[in-house]
Motif scaffolding. Structure first.
Motif, PDB file in Angstrom:
ATOM      1  N   ASN A 182     -39.988   3.640  23.345  1.00  0.00           N
ATOM      2  CA  ASN A 182     -40.184   4.935  22.688  1.00  0.00           C
ATOM      3  C   ASN A 182     -40.900   4.708  21.367  1.00  0.00           C
ATOM      4  N   LEU A 183     -42.114   5.224  21.277  1.00  0.00           N
ATOM      5  CA  LEU A 183     -42.900   5.176  20.047  1.00  0.00           C
ATOM      6  C   LEU A 183     -42.602   6.458  19.289  1.00  0.00           C
ATOM      7  N   SER A 184     -41.962   6.349  18.125  1.00  0.00           N
ATOM      8  CA  SER A 184     -41.433   7.548  17.488  1.00  0.00           C
ATOM      9  C   SER A 184     -41.851   7.670  16.022  1.00  0.00           C
ATOM     10  N   ALA A 185     -41.836   8.911  15.550  1.00  0.00           N
ATOM     11  CA  ALA A 185     -41.960   9.228  14.120  1.00  0.00           C
ATOM     12  C   ALA A 185     -40.970  10.359  13.863  1.00  0.00           C
ATOM     13  N   ASN A 186     -39.729   9.981  13.701  1.00  0.00           N
ATOM     14  CA  ASN A 186     -38.647  10.942  13.542  1.00  0.00           C
ATOM     15  C   ASN A 186     -38.156  10.895  12.110  1.00  0.00           C
ATOM     16  N   ASN A 187     -38.113  12.031  11.466  1.00  0.00           N
ATOM     17  CA  ASN A 187     -37.800  12.053  10.030  1.00  0.00           C
ATOM     18  C   ASN A 187     -36.314  11.892   9.773  1.00  0.00           C
ATOM     19  N   GLU A 188     -35.982  11.663   8.506  1.00  0.00           N
ATOM     20  CA  GLU A 188     -34.595  11.480   8.104  1.00  0.00           C
ATOM     21  C   GLU A 188     -34.020  12.745   7.483  1.00  0.00           C
TER      22      GLU A 188
ATOM     23  N   TYR B  78     -36.644   1.617  20.677  1.00  0.00           N
ATOM     24  CA  TYR B  78     -37.023   2.786  19.888  1.00  0.00           C
ATOM     25  C   TYR B  78     -37.618   2.320  18.562  1.00  0.00           C
ATOM     26  N   ALA B  79     -38.933   2.517  18.391  1.00  0.00           N
ATOM     27  CA  ALA B  79     -39.634   2.073  17.186  1.00  0.00           C
ATOM     28  C   ALA B  79     -39.968   3.279  16.311  1.00  0.00           C
ATOM     29  N   GLU B  80     -39.451   3.275  15.112  1.00  0.00           N
ATOM     30  CA  GLU B  80     -39.523   4.419  14.206  1.00  0.00           C
ATOM     31  C   GLU B  80     -40.538   4.207  13.091  1.00  0.00           C
ATOM     32  N   ALA B  81     -41.231   5.281  12.694  1.00  0.00           N
ATOM     33  CA  ALA B  81     -42.175   5.222  11.583  1.00  0.00           C
ATOM     34  C   ALA B  81     -41.458   4.855  10.291  1.00  0.00           C
ATOM     35  N   GLY B  82     -42.141   4.094   9.439  1.00  0.00           N
ATOM     36  CA  GLY B  82     -41.533   3.590   8.218  1.00  0.00           C
ATOM     37  C   GLY B  82     -41.867   4.396   6.978  1.00  0.00           C
TER      38      GLY B  82
ATOM     39  N   SER C 212     -29.575   9.548  11.586  1.00  0.00           N
ATOM     40  CA  SER C 212     -29.594   8.170  12.089  1.00  0.00           C
ATOM     41  C   SER C 212     -28.462   7.935  13.080  1.00  0.00           C
ATOM     42  N   GLN C 213     -27.288   8.528  12.806  1.00  0.00           N
ATOM     43  CA  GLN C 213     -26.180   8.410  13.744  1.00  0.00           C
ATOM     44  C   GLN C 213     -26.496   9.116  15.062  1.00  0.00           C
ATOM     45  N   ARG C 214     -27.202  10.230  14.965  1.00  0.00           N
ATOM     46  CA  ARG C 214     -27.579  10.957  16.174  1.00  0.00           C
ATOM     47  C   ARG C 214     -28.570  10.148  17.008  1.00  0.00           C
ATOM     48  N   ARG C 215     -29.506   9.488  16.341  1.00  0.00           N
ATOM     49  CA  ARG C 215     -30.446   8.628  17.067  1.00  0.00           C
ATOM     50  C   ARG C 215     -29.711   7.490  17.757  1.00  0.00           C
ATOM     51  N   ASP C 216     -28.779   6.862  17.049  1.00  0.00           N
ATOM     52  CA  ASP C 216     -27.971   5.802  17.658  1.00  0.00           C
ATOM     53  C   ASP C 216     -27.342   6.289  18.959  1.00  0.00           C
ATOM     54  N   LEU C 217     -26.768   7.484  18.901  1.00  0.00           N
ATOM     55  CA  LEU C 217     -26.085   8.050  20.064  1.00  0.00           C
ATOM     56  C   LEU C 217     -27.063   8.327  21.201  1.00  0.00           C
ATOM     57  N   PHE C 218     -28.199   8.959  20.874  1.00  0.00           N
ATOM     58  CA  PHE C 218     -29.183   9.298  21.894  1.00  0.00           C
ATOM     59  C   PHE C 218     -29.714   8.050  22.597  1.00  0.00           C
TER      60      PHE C 218
ATOM     61  N   THR D 142     -45.396  13.432   2.636  1.00  0.00           N
ATOM     62  CA  THR D 142     -45.395  14.901   2.629  1.00  0.00           C
ATOM     63  C   THR D 142     -43.962  15.372   2.377  1.00  0.00           C
ATOM     64  N   ASP D 143     -43.525  16.406   3.072  1.00  0.00           N
ATOM     65  CA  ASP D 143     -42.162  16.910   2.896  1.00  0.00           C
ATOM     66  C   ASP D 143     -41.145  16.111   3.699  1.00  0.00           C
ATOM     67  N   PHE D 144     -41.606  15.195   4.535  1.00  0.00           N
ATOM     68  CA  PHE D 144     -40.725  14.401   5.367  1.00  0.00           C
ATOM     69  C   PHE D 144     -40.465  13.032   4.749  1.00  0.00           C
ATOM     70  N   VAL D 145     -39.303  12.469   5.093  1.00  0.00           N
ATOM     71  CA  VAL D 145     -38.966  11.105   4.712  1.00  0.00           C
ATOM     72  C   VAL D 145     -38.728  10.298   5.988  1.00  0.00           C
ATOM     73  N   PHE D 146     -39.329   9.117   6.063  1.00  0.00           N
ATOM     74  CA  PHE D 146     -39.177   8.239   7.216  1.00  0.00           C
ATOM     75  C   PHE D 146     -38.597   6.909   6.748  1.00  0.00           C
ATOM     76  N   SER D 147     -37.777   6.295   7.609  1.00  0.00           N
ATOM     77  CA  SER D 147     -37.042   5.114   7.162  1.00  0.00           C
ATOM     78  C   SER D 147     -37.303   3.849   7.967  1.00  0.00           C
ATOM     79  N   GLY D 148     -38.063   3.955   9.059  1.00  0.00           N
ATOM     80  CA  GLY D 148     -38.277   2.776   9.890  1.00  0.00           C
ATOM     81  C   GLY D 148     -37.041   2.377  10.667  1.00  0.00           C
ATOM     82  N   HIS D 149     -36.285   3.364  11.131  1.00  0.00           N
ATOM     83  CA  HIS D 149     -35.052   3.107  11.881  1.00  0.00           C
ATOM     84  C   HIS D 149     -35.406   2.643  13.296  1.00  0.00           C
ATOM     85  N   CYS D 150     -35.367   1.350  13.522  1.00  0.00           N
ATOM     86  CA  CYS D 150     -35.718   0.790  14.818  1.00  0.00           C
ATOM     87  C   CYS D 150     -34.459   0.368  15.556  1.00  0.00           C
ATOM     88  N   LEU D 151     -34.414   0.672  16.841  1.00  0.00           N
ATOM     89  CA  LEU D 151     -33.218   0.412  17.654  1.00  0.00           C
ATOM     90  C   LEU D 151     -33.604  -0.340  18.920  1.00  0.00           C
TER      91      LEU D 151
END
Length: 246
Positions: free
Chosen positions: A196-202, A227-231, A207-213, A237-246
């Motif tokens: 999963n190539l992702s860019a999911n904001n924080e 699951y590779a998350e944008a850093g 993050s707990q919901r992503r873990d569950l999914f 912009t108005d979004f914050v990304f953390s690089g949460h990779c699972l």
């Protein structure tokens, strides 16, 4: 694969929004580090060549041309690495633009999987730029003269010729969050690794919901799920990304 195990990784490159050359340099650096650690497959975040948060720059041909140019350079400069990897890039087909996962191995662009579910809620407005792959049939896409008929579609499963136990496909970000994810049909068709190539904001609790999914999807499909998350470089912009990779 050794003793039934395959070394895999999620890569979170340092992204500068809109700077395709710099982003590809970062991706290449991570791939060489992966090679040093005997990793066989790497997943990178959604639209990692351009940056996910380019906004209306996705409507500019200059950015799209640069992304294809750097995609080709990425393939060329990693041709000596024995690593399959999936990288995010916008690709045009006909008069439509698609948000794509592009698989590369030993200098060859081997497959392109477009995103199916395009979010248009909670601050996301992808439908302004990208088309959904819903209802498209298996086809090919022209990327360059060297890659004029690359398999393109949402029914693609890659299999290692030397080890049939390595079967992999991809979905992109929102595809996981909907009731009928593409990964379900991939697993039913035999895929045992889903990227999963992702860019999911924080936001609080996400993050707990992503873990569950991710853990639930892996469990119910009986597959490995990467699951590779944008850093943080996307947090412009108005979004914050953390690089949460699972």
């Amino acid at each position: 694969m050794k003793y039934g195990f395959l070394r895999v990784a999620c890569g979170c490159p340092e992204v500068t929004v809109g700077n395709c050359e710099k982003n590809v340099d970062s991706i290449i650096d991570l791939l060489f580090k992966a090679a040093e650690n005997n990793i066989s497959f790497v997943v990178f975040p959604e639209l990692s060549i351009t940056g996910y948060t380019c906004g209306d720059l996705f409507l500019q041909q200059t950015l799209l041309d640069a992304s294809v140019k750097e995609l080709l350079r990425l393939a060329k400069e990693t041709s000596n690495l024995n690593i399959l990897f999936a990288v995010g890039v916008p690709l045009a087909k006909g008069n439509k633009l698609y948000n794509c996962a592009t698989f590369i191995l030993k200098g060859k662009i081997v497959a392109v999987v477009p995103k199916t579910y395009i979010p248009n809620h909670g601050g996301f407005c992808e439908s302004r730029y990208f088309s959904s792959s819903t209802n498209i049939q298996r086809d090919s896409i022209f990327i360059s003269s060297d890659f004029s008929q690359v398999p393109f579609g949402t029914d693609i499963i890659l299999q290692d010729k030397t080890n049939p136990n390595f079967t992999i496909s991809a979905e992109i970000s929102e595809d996981l969050w909907v009731p009928s994810s593409p990964s379900v049909k991939y697993a039913q068709a035999g895929a045992n690794i889903i990227a999963n190539l992702s860019a999911n904001n924080e936001v609080v609790g996400k993050s707990q919901r992503r873990d569950l999914f991710v853990s639930c999807q892996s469990a119910k499909l009986i597959c490995a799920y990467l699951y590779a998350e944008a850093g943080k470089g996307e947090s412009t912009t108005d979004f914050v990304f953390s690089g949460h990779c699972l």
